[in-house]
Design an enzyme around this catalytic site. Sequence first.
Site, short mmCIF file in Angstrom:
data_model
loop_
_atom_site.label_atom_id
_atom_site.label_comp_id
_atom_site.label_asym_id
_atom_site.label_seq_id
_atom_site.Cartn_x
_atom_site.Cartn_y
_atom_site.Cartn_z
N ASP A 1 18.31 88.39 146.39
CA ASP A 1 18.13 87.00 146.77
C ASP A 1 16.89 86.52 146.03
O ASP A 1 16.05 87.34 145.64
CB ASP A 1 17.95 86.91 148.29
CG ASP A 1 17.75 85.49 148.76
OD1 ASP A 1 18.49 84.60 148.31
OD2 ASP A 1 16.84 85.27 149.58
N ASP B 1 14.64 83.24 146.74
CA ASP B 1 13.57 82.69 147.57
C ASP B 1 13.24 83.63 148.73
O ASP B 1 14.12 83.98 149.52
CB ASP B 1 13.97 81.31 148.10
CG ASP B 1 14.26 80.32 146.97
OD1 ASP B 1 13.62 80.42 145.92
OD2 ASP B 1 15.14 79.46 147.16
N ASN C 1 21.56 81.06 147.13
CA ASN C 1 21.99 79.75 147.60
C ASN C 1 20.99 78.72 147.08
O ASN C 1 19.78 78.91 147.24
CB ASN C 1 21.99 79.69 149.13
CG ASN C 1 23.11 80.49 149.77
OD1 ASN C 1 24.03 80.95 149.11
ND2 ASN C 1 23.03 80.64 151.08
N ARG D 1 28.68 80.39 148.99
CA ARG D 1 27.42 80.21 149.73
C ARG D 1 27.29 81.31 150.77
O ARG D 1 28.15 81.48 151.62
CB ARG D 1 27.38 78.83 150.39
CG ARG D 1 26.09 78.60 151.16
CD ARG D 1 26.03 77.18 151.74
NE ARG D 1 24.96 77.10 152.70
CZ ARG D 1 23.66 76.97 152.40
NH1 ARG D 1 23.29 76.90 151.14
NH2 ARG D 1 22.76 76.91 153.35
N ASP E 1 16.15 88.57 152.42
CA ASP E 1 15.18 88.32 153.49
C ASP E 1 15.78 87.58 154.67
O ASP E 1 15.06 87.23 155.60
CB ASP E 1 13.97 87.53 152.95
CG ASP E 1 14.31 86.09 152.61
OD1 ASP E 1 15.43 85.84 152.12
OD2 ASP E 1 13.45 85.22 152.83
#
Length: 183
Positions: free
Chosen positions: A6, A8, A50, A99, A125
Amino acid sequence: MLVLLDRDGVINEDRADFVKSPDELVFIPGALEAIATLNSRGHKVVIVTNQSCIGRGLITLETLDNIHGKLKSALKAKGGRLDDILIAPDAPWAATENRKPGAGMILEALTRFREQPRNTVLVGDSKRDLQAACIAGCHRILVQTGKGRATQSEGLDRALLPVSIARDLTEAVTFIGEGRFTP
């Protein structure tokens, strides 16, 4: 091994108002070096992220390309690289299977790199990262950066277990190198 990350909260600081420009992309200490370590060990590294800021009309694909250009340049300066970046630009109210918590991006990465879920680990996360990896049958590592501590303190659904918990991407890479992630 295929390592899915991921973005962010794992590589860069998570922002409640989204990363909308290259200047707002602030790297978590050690994250770029951790990716370079994965590269040096022969792993394929793919970001699955995403990016609803596109679907919300906050940024364009061109701006996202500039943000990712900063990421790639900074990573190159540390001796690392990405094998791919897959994005889900969907707004939450118009979500497709790509998504997260949908597994579309993960399944695309598995197909593109001809890898099996048992040879793939996702580092994220959030609960939706873990849900997507679980649907695809991949190993799961939750980092405590970004939303990770909150995700952990909320408790993980039994259906998502087993999940390994790492302080940050650096420790997750150590787990991967030592094979210390859960089957």
